[in-house]
Scaffold this motif. Sequence first.
Motif, PDB file in Angstrom:
ATOM      1  N   ALA A 169     -38.024 -26.834-115.394  1.00 35.18           N
ATOM      2  CA  ALA A 169     -36.765 -26.571-114.705  1.00 35.18           C
ATOM      3  C   ALA A 169     -35.778 -27.701-114.951  1.00 35.18           C
ATOM      4  N   ALA A 170     -34.590 -27.353-115.462  1.00 38.37           N
ATOM      5  CA  ALA A 170     -33.615 -28.352-115.896  1.00 38.37           C
ATOM      6  C   ALA A 170     -32.310 -28.182-115.118  1.00 38.37           C
ATOM      7  N   PRO A 171     -31.977 -29.148-114.250  1.00 36.53           N
ATOM      8  CA  PRO A 171     -30.709 -29.060-113.528  1.00 36.53           C
ATOM      9  C   PRO A 171     -29.532 -29.024-114.497  1.00 36.53           C
ATOM     10  N   GLY A 172     -28.530 -28.247-114.133  1.00 36.03           N
ATOM     11  CA  GLY A 172     -27.325 -28.167-114.945  1.00 36.03           C
ATOM     12  C   GLY A 172     -26.232 -29.060-114.394  1.00 36.03           C
ATOM     13  N   MET A 173     -25.039 -28.941-114.961  1.00 38.71           N
ATOM     14  CA  MET A 173     -23.925 -29.791-114.547  1.00 38.71           C
ATOM     15  C   MET A 173     -23.584 -29.641-113.063  1.00 38.71           C
ATOM     16  N   PRO A 174     -23.506 -28.415-112.503  1.00 33.82           N
ATOM     17  CA  PRO A 174     -23.169 -28.301-111.076  1.00 33.82           C
ATOM     18  C   PRO A 174     -24.210 -28.943-110.172  1.00 33.82           C
ATOM     19  N   GLU A 175     -25.485 -28.770-110.505  1.00 35.71           N
ATOM     20  CA  GLU A 175     -26.535 -29.355-109.667  1.00 35.71           C
ATOM     21  C   GLU A 175     -26.489 -30.884-109.703  1.00 35.71           C
ATOM     22  N   TRP A 176     -26.315 -31.430-110.892  1.00 36.40           N
ATOM     23  CA  TRP A 176     -26.244 -32.887-111.001  1.00 36.40           C
ATOM     24  C   TRP A 176     -24.986 -33.428-110.322  1.00 36.40           C
ATOM     25  N   SER A 177     -23.873 -32.745-110.457  1.00 36.90           N
ATOM     26  CA  SER A 177     -22.635 -33.203-109.832  1.00 36.90           C
ATOM     27  C   SER A 177     -22.766 -33.259-108.320  1.00 36.90           C
ATOM     28  N   SER A 178     -23.391 -32.233-107.752  1.00 33.17           N
ATOM     29  CA  SER A 178     -23.598 -32.210-106.305  1.00 33.17           C
ATOM     30  C   SER A 178     -24.516 -33.337-105.863  1.00 33.17           C
ATOM     31  N   ALA A 179     -25.560 -33.595-106.643  1.00 30.46           N
ATOM     32  CA  ALA A 179     -26.532 -34.618-106.270  1.00 30.46           C
ATOM     33  C   ALA A 179     -25.961 -36.025-106.419  1.00 30.46           C
ATOM     34  N   LEU A 180     -25.176 -36.261-107.461  1.00 36.85           N
ATOM     35  CA  LEU A 180     -24.668 -37.600-107.750  1.00 36.85           C
ATOM     36  C   LEU A 180     -23.364 -37.914-107.030  1.00 36.85           C
ATOM     37  N   GLY A 181     -22.648 -36.875-106.603  1.00 37.11           N
ATOM     38  CA  GLY A 181     -21.376 -37.086-105.940  1.00 37.11           C
ATOM     39  C   GLY A 181     -20.256 -37.480-106.875  1.00 37.11           C
ATOM     40  N   VAL A 182     -20.397 -37.184-108.162  1.00 36.20           N
ATOM     41  CA  VAL A 182     -19.356 -37.451-109.149  1.00 36.20           C
ATOM     42  C   VAL A 182     -19.275 -36.257-110.093  1.00 36.20           C
ATOM     43  N   PRO A 183     -18.144 -36.079-110.782  1.00 36.08           N
ATOM     44  CA  PRO A 183     -18.069 -35.009-111.779  1.00 36.08           C
ATOM     45  C   PRO A 183     -19.094 -35.228-112.891  1.00 36.08           C
ATOM     46  N   VAL A 184     -19.688 -34.148-113.362  1.00 29.08           N
ATOM     47  CA  VAL A 184     -20.643 -34.205-114.467  1.00 29.08           C
ATOM     48  C   VAL A 184     -20.174 -33.228-115.530  1.00 29.08           C
ATOM     49  N   ARG A 185     -20.045 -33.705-116.761  1.00 25.67           N
ATOM     50  CA  ARG A 185     -19.527 -32.914-117.859  1.00 25.67           C
ATOM     51  C   ARG A 185     -20.529 -32.912-119.007  1.00 25.67           C
ATOM     52  N   PRO A 186     -20.412 -31.925-119.916  1.00 24.94           N
ATOM     53  CA  PRO A 186     -21.311 -31.893-121.083  1.00 24.94           C
ATOM     54  C   PRO A 186     -21.110 -33.115-121.978  1.00 24.94           C
ATOM     55  N   LEU A 187     -22.185 -33.588-122.559  1.00 22.77           N
ATOM     56  CA  LEU A 187     -22.129 -34.756-123.441  1.00 22.77           C
ATOM     57  C   LEU A 187     -21.225 -34.505-124.639  1.00 22.77           C
ATOM     58  N   ALA A 188     -21.073 -33.253-125.022  1.00 19.78           N
ATOM     59  CA  ALA A 188     -20.217 -32.927-126.165  1.00 19.78           C
ATOM     60  C   ALA A 188     -18.767 -33.333-125.932  1.00 19.78           C
ATOM     61  N   GLU A 189     -18.385 -33.534-124.675  1.00 17.58           N
ATOM     62  CA  GLU A 189     -17.004 -33.918-124.367  1.00 17.58           C
ATOM     63  C   GLU A 189     -16.812 -35.431-124.324  1.00 17.58           C
ATOM     64  N   LEU A 190     -17.867 -36.195-124.575  1.00 24.35           N
ATOM     65  CA  LEU A 190     -17.773 -37.645-124.409  1.00 24.35           C
ATOM     66  C   LEU A 190     -16.807 -38.281-125.406  1.00 24.35           C
ATOM     67  N   ASP A 191     -16.854 -37.884-126.653  1.00 27.25           N
ATOM     68  CA  ASP A 191     -15.965 -38.486-127.642  1.00 27.25           C
ATOM     69  C   ASP A 191     -14.506 -38.342-127.242  1.00 27.25           C
ATOM     70  N   THR A 192     -14.144 -37.176-126.764  1.00 23.75           N
ATOM     71  CA  THR A 192     -12.758 -36.947-126.339  1.00 23.75           C
ATOM     72  C   THR A 192     -12.402 -37.848-125.172  1.00 23.75           C
ATOM     73  N   ALA A 193     -13.336 -37.982-124.224  1.00 25.60           N
ATOM     74  CA  ALA A 193     -13.080 -38.832-123.063  1.00 25.60           C
ATOM     75  C   ALA A 193     -12.926 -40.293-123.459  1.00 25.60           C
ATOM     76  N   LEU A 194     -13.735 -40.750-124.409  1.00 19.91           N
ATOM     77  CA  LEU A 194     -13.644 -42.142-124.836  1.00 19.91           C
ATOM     78  C   LEU A 194     -12.356 -42.402-125.605  1.00 19.91           C
ATOM     79  N   THR A 195     -11.967 -41.449-126.430  1.00 23.80           N
ATOM     80  CA  THR A 195     -10.717 -41.594-127.171  1.00 23.80           C
ATOM     81  C   THR A 195      -9.532 -41.679-126.218  1.00 23.80           C
ATOM     82  N   LYS A 196      -9.577 -40.853-125.188  1.00 19.56           N
ATOM     83  CA  LYS A 196      -8.501 -40.864-124.191  1.00 19.56           C
ATOM     84  C   LYS A 196      -8.457 -42.192-123.454  1.00 19.56           C
ATOM     85  N   ALA A 197      -9.643 -42.690-123.032  1.00 21.80           N
ATOM     86  CA  ALA A 197      -9.692 -43.958-122.310  1.00 21.80           C
ATOM     87  C   ALA A 197      -9.240 -45.107-123.195  1.00 21.80           C
TER      88      ALA A 197
END
Length: 508
Positions: A169-197
């Motif tokens: 059983a593998a938690p998805g983005m909504p489950e992890w976001s609820s548990a961690l209390g922060v937004p959780v996004r797919p790793l495929a979006e990381l490059d875009t986020a780093l470029t923006k930052a």
Amino acid sequence: MTHSSIIPALPVPGPFSPTQSAGAGLPSHAGSMPVALTPDPRLPRLADSASFVAYMGHGWAVPDRTPPMVDGAEHAAGVHRRKLGAEFEGVALVIAAGRAPVRVNDNNYDFRPDSNFYWLTGCSREGAVLVMAPTAGGHDATVYMPQPAYPGERDFFANAAQGEMWVGAAPGMPEWSSALGVPVRPLAELDTALTKAAGALAAGPLDCETATRHQLGPSTVLLRMLAQLRMVKDNWEIAQLREAVGHTIEGFRSVIREIPDAIDGKGERWLQGTFDRHARTYGNGVGYATIVGSGRHAPTLHWVRCDGAVLPEEVLLLDMGVEMRSYYTADITRTFPASGTFSGVQRQVHDLVEKSHRAALAAAQAGKKFSDFHVASLEVIAQGLHDWGLLKVSVDEALSPEGQQHRRWIVCGVGHHLGLDVHDCAQSSYEAYQGGILAPGMVLAVEPGLYFHANDLMVPPELRGIGVRIEDDILITPAGAEVLSDALPLDASGLERWMRAALHPGSR
């Protein structure tokens, strides 16, 4: 500070590749065949079959996908992020969980998240990355992680790293976001986020380093600051360490009960396995490789092979720690007489180490230098060895920087920080660690010892093969220090009584 720090975590390729014969029942290397060979039609590549993918997408109930979180971890992580963010105002910070190292071929060791990543997130997801983007009020945190594959997707059964059929059983983005209390996004979006930052920082007044995650390595500035911040534990962390110590002491009791069987032929490895099973039952596992050293193995500082016999007339050095599911670990050592009773010379060595240990505990107080308890401990060792006639120089000469002759029998340090890592905060600067001042909330392992190797011709024969270490976990408090592991006796007679009680419950 004006340093942009990025710790990269490359995507984790699964051990199963699209060229392999998913579900064919062969070893995973069977799909890697020379192009010139014709695949056996009796073993089709299931991942290439649209009909099989569709067939595998039906008939599955939804499992419980609750993330494996430890109570309070998400709150503690939020506090920790705020502490870090205050040190790097206006700077984007990226910290990766990392991935499990390869054991052999397509088999990996068990995954353990990077300690800094866990301290900042409370998340144990392999391949995840935390991005702390600067804002006017501090930092906004987002976690990026690999997307699991569920029924209806080809990778559900064809990807051994992300497919739920392989990993459970593998938690998805909504489950992890609820548990961690922060937004959780797919790793495929990381490059875009780093470029923006990186782009936002480059446009600002800060002199920042910008690059993609494929080019940047860990920032020394960031790692040192994280190590320094982690030195002082908060109440949640201290509670985790108390629990780790409690389970470790019970593990000692379990090991002591197995000494008769170990003497009868099962040996050091039996005792190591006993504690490791206990640690796996009551925590995440062991915090470091368990040390079980009997006789001539006891003086070997890191005797983790544990492949020798347990000798009834020799001392038995046990260095063990349970790592909790929060990854906080204990680190405790006691040296027992395997027979239940110390010989005269064994007690003599143990008594000197105990005296040294008590001197170290007395010197480990808030406001004192980290080095003070080391010095106090080694002064006792040097004086004791001189009194025995082992030192051919004066105590003052031995304690001088040019001397140190007593260190032949204790070349290691006398203590270290303890927390998420057994040797916690090791990436700190010298000034903050060895040159630092003890403060309330710090947790230390204090561990003086004497190690007389069996082949050491500079000691009399009766001392050769005796190794004694006493290690306690202590919490620095405003009033002094609390010994978290004080349920285990320090003195030789107390250890003998404790052994009898463990072996014969109800006895005194």
